[in-house]
Each structure stands twice: as structure tokens, then as C-alpha cells.
Write a protein that holds these residues in place. Sequence first.
Motif, PDB file in Angstrom:
ATOM      1  N   ARG A  26      35.007  28.669  51.108  1.00  9.98           N
ATOM      2  CA  ARG A  26      35.927  28.509  49.953  1.00  9.98           C
ATOM      3  C   ARG A  26      35.328  27.603  48.884  1.00  9.98           C
ATOM      4  N   ARG A  27      34.042  27.783  48.600  1.00 13.40           N
ATOM      5  CA  ARG A  27      33.416  26.977  47.535  1.00 13.40           C
ATOM      6  C   ARG A  27      33.578  27.696  46.191  1.00 13.40           C
ATOM      7  N   CYS A  28      34.788  28.165  45.927  1.00 14.18           N
ATOM      8  CA  CYS A  28      35.028  28.952  44.707  1.00 14.18           C
ATOM      9  C   CYS A  28      34.791  28.119  43.448  1.00 14.18           C
TER      10      CYS A  28
ATOM     11  N   VAL B  88      45.728  30.324  44.145  1.00 19.90           N
ATOM     12  CA  VAL B  88      45.651  31.677  44.719  1.00 19.90           C
ATOM     13  C   VAL B  88      44.359  31.825  45.522  1.00 19.90           C
ATOM     14  N   LEU B  89      43.246  31.330  44.955  1.00 21.06           N
ATOM     15  CA  LEU B  89      41.964  31.437  45.666  1.00 21.06           C
ATOM     16  C   LEU B  89      41.979  30.636  46.962  1.00 21.06           C
ATOM     17  N   MET B  90      42.540  29.439  46.891  1.00 27.93           N
ATOM     18  CA  MET B  90      42.501  28.567  48.075  1.00 27.93           C
ATOM     19  C   MET B  90      43.473  29.036  49.167  1.00 27.93           C
TER      20      MET B  90
ATOM     21  N   LEU C  29      31.883  44.720  53.590  1.00 26.58           N
ATOM     22  CA  LEU C  29      33.090  44.010  53.142  1.00 26.58           C
ATOM     23  C   LEU C  29      33.139  43.952  51.614  1.00 26.58           C
ATOM     24  N   TRP C  30      31.984  43.623  51.001  1.00 31.25           N
ATOM     25  CA  TRP C  30      31.944  43.578  49.537  1.00 31.25           C
ATOM     26  C   TRP C  30      32.222  44.958  48.955  1.00 31.25           C
ATOM     27  N   ALA C  31      31.603  45.982  49.548  1.00 31.03           N
ATOM     28  CA  ALA C  31      31.794  47.341  49.013  1.00 31.03           C
ATOM     29  C   ALA C  31      33.268  47.742  49.122  1.00 31.03           C
TER      30      ALA C  31
ATOM     31  N   THR D 222      30.150  31.013  40.137  1.00 35.40           N
ATOM     32  CA  THR D 222      30.342  31.504  38.763  1.00 35.40           C
ATOM     33  C   THR D 222      31.522  32.469  38.678  1.00 35.40           C
ATOM     34  N   VAL D 223      31.709  33.265  39.727  1.00 39.37           N
ATOM     35  CA  VAL D 223      32.852  34.191  39.725  1.00 39.37           C
ATOM     36  C   VAL D 223      34.150  33.378  39.728  1.00 39.37           C
ATOM     37  N   GLY D 224      34.192  32.350  40.587  1.00 38.49           N
ATOM     38  CA  GLY D 224      35.380  31.487  40.662  1.00 38.49           C
ATOM     39  C   GLY D 224      35.673  30.838  39.316  1.00 38.49           C
ATOM     40  N   LEU D 225      34.635  30.316  38.666  1.00 44.35           N
ATOM     41  CA  LEU D 225      34.815  29.660  37.366  1.00 44.35           C
ATOM     42  C   LEU D 225      35.424  30.642  36.363  1.00 44.35           C
TER      43      LEU D 225
HETATM   44  S1  SF4 Z   1      32.946  35.221  45.080  1.00 44.65           S
HETATM   45 FE1  SF4 Z   1      33.252  33.110  44.438  1.00 44.65          FE
HETATM   46  S2  SF4 Z   1      35.397  33.085  43.760  1.00 44.65           S
HETATM   47 FE2  SF4 Z   1      35.145  34.899  44.992  1.00 44.65          FE
HETATM   48  S3  SF4 Z   1      35.739  34.256  47.048  1.00 44.65           S
HETATM   49 FE3  SF4 Z   1      33.533  34.050  46.889  1.00 44.65          FE
HETATM   50  S4  SF4 Z   1      33.256  31.908  46.325  1.00 44.65           S
HETATM   51 FE4  SF4 Z   1      35.374  32.400  45.855  1.00 44.65          FE
END
Ligand code: SF4
Length: 423
Positions: free
Chosen positions: A407-409, A119-121, A379-381, A413-416
Amino acid sequence: MTEALFQFIWQHSLYQVTDLKTTDGEQLTIVHPGKLNKDAGPDFLEARIKIGKTILVGNVELHLKSSDWLRHGHQHDLSYHNLALHVVYDNDVDGVAINTPVLVLDGKIPAHVIGKYDVLMQAGNQLPCSDQHKQVRSITKEGWLTRLLAERWEHKLSDWNVMLENSAEDWRNLLYWRMAANFGFKTNATPFLLLAQSIPLNVLGRHRENLMQIEALLFGQAGMLNASFMDDYPEKLQDEYSYLRKKYKLSPISAHLWKFLRMRPANFPTVRIAQFAMLIHKSEHLFSQIIETHSIKEIEPLLDVTASDYWIDHFMFDELQTGPGPKSLGKSSIQNIIINTIAPIQFLYASRQGAASLREHSLNLLEAVPAEKNNITALWADNGWTANNAAQSQALIQLYNNYCSARRCLECTVGLNIIRQAT
Ligand code: SF4
């Protein structure tokens, strides 16, 4: 399955960790997966593996297919002999790594791990985790932001360290160069830095009390006095500059480096140079004041400068504009300078002095400045993650530019946390 995801799964133990067996049928426990190795050699170093009753400490190599061992030529490479474990997703060829136990992970990886990674990728939006990051605890995110800020500063300050060495460890000079670059903001940072580097700080220091001479030096070295003027003011600057240039054997930078296009007139480099001249004129011992001051209330007045009177009704030489008024640096520009110059230089100074409490002060200073407003923080907000202060907005910019966009999810840490949550 990709190699990167497979490594991630191993590193964070995201497979079924109980009832593991080697391909020879021996009981296996992974006590520690080892340290990820980004250099040549096996993928993980110093892992601790329990096989039967024996604990092995050694390196681990991962492959999607066991036959990759041969394809990569590891059989000819001594650094791959005597591994603690060969971990494969698919054991398509038996016995490729001589004397090395093999663990097969196909069938032991929960479906949600691969599903969430996909989903992330595959997300088509700018923030691949826009829907999922809200599941991650605030405390986890805040800890990650702190590390991102440290990463951002580490990168930025390594360049500053080089500058400091190039200026014989003269901190006043470093502040002068970085402050000048900051006065150029995003668009004119480079010409502003070149301008500062073209005039030794001690030359400006000798003329500090005469604002017109400071302006003559700065505008002249900026290449902006090389023209015929109608107004008295630039003509006087020209005369001053012509004398000072010969006296100090100065060479101006090219006027073509300056950008005016698509800028608000208040940000024109002419106005910024006049403000910078005023800063030099009114500041004595700026470096020591800045290093010793840790509250915004004390720093803001040091940077609160207004361009000289000519600029009340001008944005450019010879172009009279009625009504615009005095050209002060402005609160948001002052905050930008605190974020991008003052706090980092305080941090670098404290680090070089080994003063942990001073380092803390510089971070506290950043936390006292309001969050920046730009496309990335907006964008984050919009996606439910609002920065509470400039330390967090800097970290969110770092996160977006260096992780989300690439895309270094798997390194985030959020990705993990998203990938390892079962729901
Ligand atoms: S915050 Fe982390 S998990 Fe979310 S899109 Fe950015 S790199 Fe990916």
C-alpha cells in the motif's frame, strides 16, 4: 489524516495554495516546498518561502498537531532552530517553535484528496486502485513503468556488482554464475548457483569439448552421483566424476538442496543440469557473443540447447519413461533467461563501461521479448493494465510486489495522479 498523507499533501502542493497566511497574519507564498528528507532532521530541506516581500530559503517541519513539536523534543535540537516554516494541520498549541512562522493547513485541503486516499487505503482487493488507475493517462503510466524497471534492475544489479567484485571482475564468471542460477528458475536457483560456484569455470573450460565429462562434473558436484545405479550412463558419469573430483580437489554440494516436489518433470533439476551441461559444451566465448548481440533472433540460437540422448526417455537416473522425447530448453525458458540474465548483464556491462548506447540496446532487447505470463501480470491484465512486452511486465511485477502489496500508493505515480484528480 496521517503523517504520511500530510507530508504527501505538502510535497505535491495538494492544498489550496492561494491566499495563505501565517498565524501572525502575514501573506505567504510557497515558491518551492523543499526536498523530502528521509534522514534525521527537518522533513523538507531547502524550501523557498515568500513571507511578505522576503524570500526565505530554509527547512520546513510538518506536524499533525503543533504540540508534536514539544512531544518530539525539537525545542532541544539545534537542527530545528531557524526553520523557514512550521506547517501544522491543527494548531493546538501556539508559539511552540520560537522565531518560526507557522502555517495551518486545516480547512485548506480539498475533501477529494483525503477521500481518494481513504479509498486506496481501505480497498479490500489485491489492487487497491483497480477501479481508478484507468483515469491516469497512458503516457504517465508508461513513464512510471520505465522508472520501476530501472529501480528493479538497480536492486538486482547491486548484488551482481558484489559478485563481480568477488570474482576479480571476471565477466565470464559472472555470466556463468547468473546463467546457472537462471537454469534453476525460481525453485532451484540457489542450489544451481552453489553448484556453479563449486566448480571453477576454467575447470569446465578444460573439458568443454567432452560432454560426458561436463555432465560428470555437474551431476557429481550437484551431489546426484552419490548412489548405486542400474543404468550404464550414470555409472559412467560416476567413474568420470570420481577421477575429476580427485584431480581438481572438488567438494560436492548436498543433494538435499535440490527440489523436485510439485514440479513438472520437464523442469526437474536433473533435466536442467543436463541442458546446462549442453550449453557449456556447445558455447565457446559465450560471454562475448552475448554482450555483442542485441537481437532476439541472434540470442535465441545461442541458448537453444537440448539435453543429451540419455534424457530423451528419462527425467531421473534409472527411471525409464517411454515417449517424452528430447528435452530442449524451450522458447519460454529462453525468454526467461533473456529477461533475467542476458538483458541485465548487458545493462550492467554497458553501465560499467559508461556506454549509454549499449544500455539502450539492453532495454530495447527487453522490449522485444513478449510480456511474461504469471499470476501478477494476469492480475494486472484482469484489472485493465496489460503489459505489452517484458520490460513492462517486469515493471508491473516490481510495482505490485514493492508498492501495491505494501500500500505504498503515496510513493507511486499512479497513486499521486489518482489522489490529485478532483473527480
Ligand atoms: S498502482 Fe500505485 S496507486 Fe495503484 S494500488 Fe499500486 S501502489 Fe497503489
